[in-house]
Design a protein around this motif. Structure first.
Motif, PDB file in Angstrom:
ATOM      1  N   TRP A 253      -0.027 -38.380   1.125  1.00  0.00           N
ATOM      2  CA  TRP A 253       1.059 -38.048   2.035  1.00  0.00           C
ATOM      3  C   TRP A 253       0.277 -37.663   3.533  1.00  0.00           C
ATOM      4  N   LEU A 254      -1.073 -37.373   3.423  1.00  0.00           N
ATOM      5  CA  LEU A 254      -1.590 -36.774   4.544  1.00  0.00           C
ATOM      6  C   LEU A 254      -1.883 -38.064   5.487  1.00  0.00           C
ATOM      7  N   ASN A 255      -2.304 -37.765   6.832  1.00  0.00           N
ATOM      8  CA  ASN A 255      -2.608 -38.741   7.818  1.00  0.00           C
ATOM      9  C   ASN A 255      -3.510 -39.536   7.337  1.00  0.00           C
ATOM     10  N   PRO A 256      -3.618 -40.787   7.199  1.00  0.00           N
ATOM     11  CA  PRO A 256      -5.034 -41.842   6.854  1.00  0.00           C
ATOM     12  C   PRO A 256      -5.841 -41.277   7.069  1.00  0.00           C
ATOM     13  N   LYS A 257      -6.256 -40.746   8.075  1.00  0.00           N
ATOM     14  CA  LYS A 257      -7.626 -40.222   8.715  1.00  0.00           C
ATOM     15  C   LYS A 257      -8.076 -38.858   8.384  1.00  0.00           C
ATOM     16  N   ALA A 258      -7.108 -38.243   7.617  1.00  0.00           N
ATOM     17  CA  ALA A 258      -7.172 -36.697   7.307  1.00  0.00           C
ATOM     18  C   ALA A 258      -8.430 -36.466   6.566  1.00  0.00           C
ATOM     19  N   ILE A 259      -9.040 -35.338   6.941  1.00  0.00           N
ATOM     20  CA  ILE A 259     -10.189 -34.943   6.177  1.00  0.00           C
ATOM     21  C   ILE A 259      -9.793 -33.714   5.238  1.00  0.00           C
ATOM     22  N   ILE A 260     -10.707 -33.608   4.021  1.00  0.00           N
ATOM     23  CA  ILE A 260     -10.071 -32.787   3.034  1.00  0.00           C
ATOM     24  C   ILE A 260     -11.442 -31.730   2.987  1.00  0.00           C
ATOM     25  N   MET A 261     -11.152 -30.287   3.066  1.00  0.00           N
ATOM     26  CA  MET A 261     -12.055 -29.137   3.122  1.00  0.00           C
ATOM     27  C   MET A 261     -11.816 -28.264   2.002  1.00  0.00           C
ATOM     28  N   HIS A 262     -12.934 -27.782   1.816  1.00  0.00           N
ATOM     29  CA  HIS A 262     -12.753 -26.356   0.719  1.00  0.00           C
ATOM     30  C   HIS A 262     -14.089 -25.523   1.160  1.00  0.00           C
ATOM     31  N   PRO A 263     -13.953 -24.141   1.059  1.00  0.00           N
ATOM     32  CA  PRO A 263     -15.016 -23.322   1.605  1.00  0.00           C
ATOM     33  C   PRO A 263     -15.793 -23.211   0.141  1.00  0.00           C
TER      34      PRO A 263
END
Ligand code: CP
Length: 314
Positions: A253-263
């Motif tokens: 569902w995200l933008n195709p270029k989206a990045i995924i982050m987690h601290p």
């Protein structure tokens, strides 16, 4: 304008220019970290004490490496073998560390406000490495630094923070940094963990994962902070995951270029599936690496350095 702060206690108190000064300084230090000789003499002769009274892997080691790259002497306070176990107070502990010659204290503590408390007691810079559910300013700074590396300016960018917002110091620091940088922030999760009053901080609140993730350019996952929750905020971890865990379908569902982050630390299979945490859109380990340069910048500036005096690599 020169850098004038001696302490880093919160992002809430920083203005946009100060956030940008930290990022600019971190960019210069990151170039130095790419050289064969990764060390500069900026803090030679200074002693930094890492006073961590809560567990940490990333933050403690990144501060340790940052101080060493700046040529400071670093002392890691070992809480388990310290006199805090005999009832010594935070005030006495800190005053004794100062009497032993510390030039700066980096503190992590379960009590919100403990870095502010030390900054009023001692005549040396105090750096907040996470205070209860209040703030984790260097995490917010390294997260926004990493987003800017991928997206450029954050002005108008759709950033989603998903998970346990209520108990998260990372969420608070990111909210303050991102709104000052002009991002459009949406907080998502169950209403017990993402109450409406967060909108007072200039962000949107949503409990509908699909609409929140639609076209987002960044999604930041947060773990469930069991250690700070006193009662059940959702029926079970399995039910939380079924409604709000990030899996491959939902990442679609995200933008195709989206990045995924987690601290970090990650609870694999709870807030995020392993295939996403380890996948090509994940920048989780880049966040960790960037934590060194950002913390070098913070230590350097709060010791009296100025951004324009950092000499990047040739
Ligand atoms: N992100 C973070 O604060 O991780 P640690 O608790 O391992 O320092």
């Amino acid at each position: 304008m020169p850098w004038t702060r001696r302490h880093l206690l919160t992002i809430e108190e920083l203005n946009l220019h100060e956030i940008e000064q930290i990022h600019t300084t971190a960019t210069a230090f990151k170039k130095i970290l790419g050289r064969s000789v990764k060390k500069v003499p900026a803090l030679r002769g200074k002693t930094i004490v890492n006073l961590f009274l809560e567990p940490s892997t990333r933050t403690r080691m990144a501060f340790d490496m940052a101080a060493k790259r700046l040529s400071a002497d670093v002392i890691a306070f070992d809480a388990a073998s310290s006199s805090t176990t005999k009832g010594e107070t935070l005030r006495d502990t800190a005053e004794n560390i100062r009497a032993l010659g510390a030039d700066m204290i980096v503190i992590r503590h379960a009590a919100a406000g403990s870095p502010l408390y030390l900054s009023r007691l001692l005549d040396i810079p105090i750096i907040n490495a996470g205070d209860g559910a209040h703030e984790h300013p260097t995490q917010g700074l390294l997260d926004t630094f990493t987003m800017i590396e991928h997206l450029g300016s954050l002005r108008g960018r759709k950033i989603v923070i998903l998970g346990d917002i209520l108990f998260s110091r990372v969420a608070r620091s990111n909210i303050h940094a991102l709104t000052k940088l002009g991002a459009a922030v949406t907080l998502v999760g169950p209403s017990t963990l993402v109450p409406e009053w967060f909108t007072a901080l200039g962000v949107k609140v949503s409990h509908d994962l699909r609409s929140a993730l639609a076209d987002a350019e960044v999604v930041m996952l947060l773990r469930i902070q069991h250690e700070r929750q006193s009662s059940g905020h959702f029926p079970s971890l399995g039910e939380y995951t079924s409604m709000f865990g990030l899996n491959k379908t939902r990442a679609g569902w995200l933008n195709p270029k989206a990045i995924i982050m987690h601290p970090g630390p990650i609870n694999r299979g709870v807030e995020i599936d392993s295939e996403l945490a380890d996948g090509p859109r994940s920048v989780i380990l880049e966040q960790v690496t960037n934590g060194i340069a950002v913390r070098m910048a913070v230590l350097y500036l709060c010791s009296g350095g100025q951004p324009e005096h950092v000499m990047p690599a040739e």
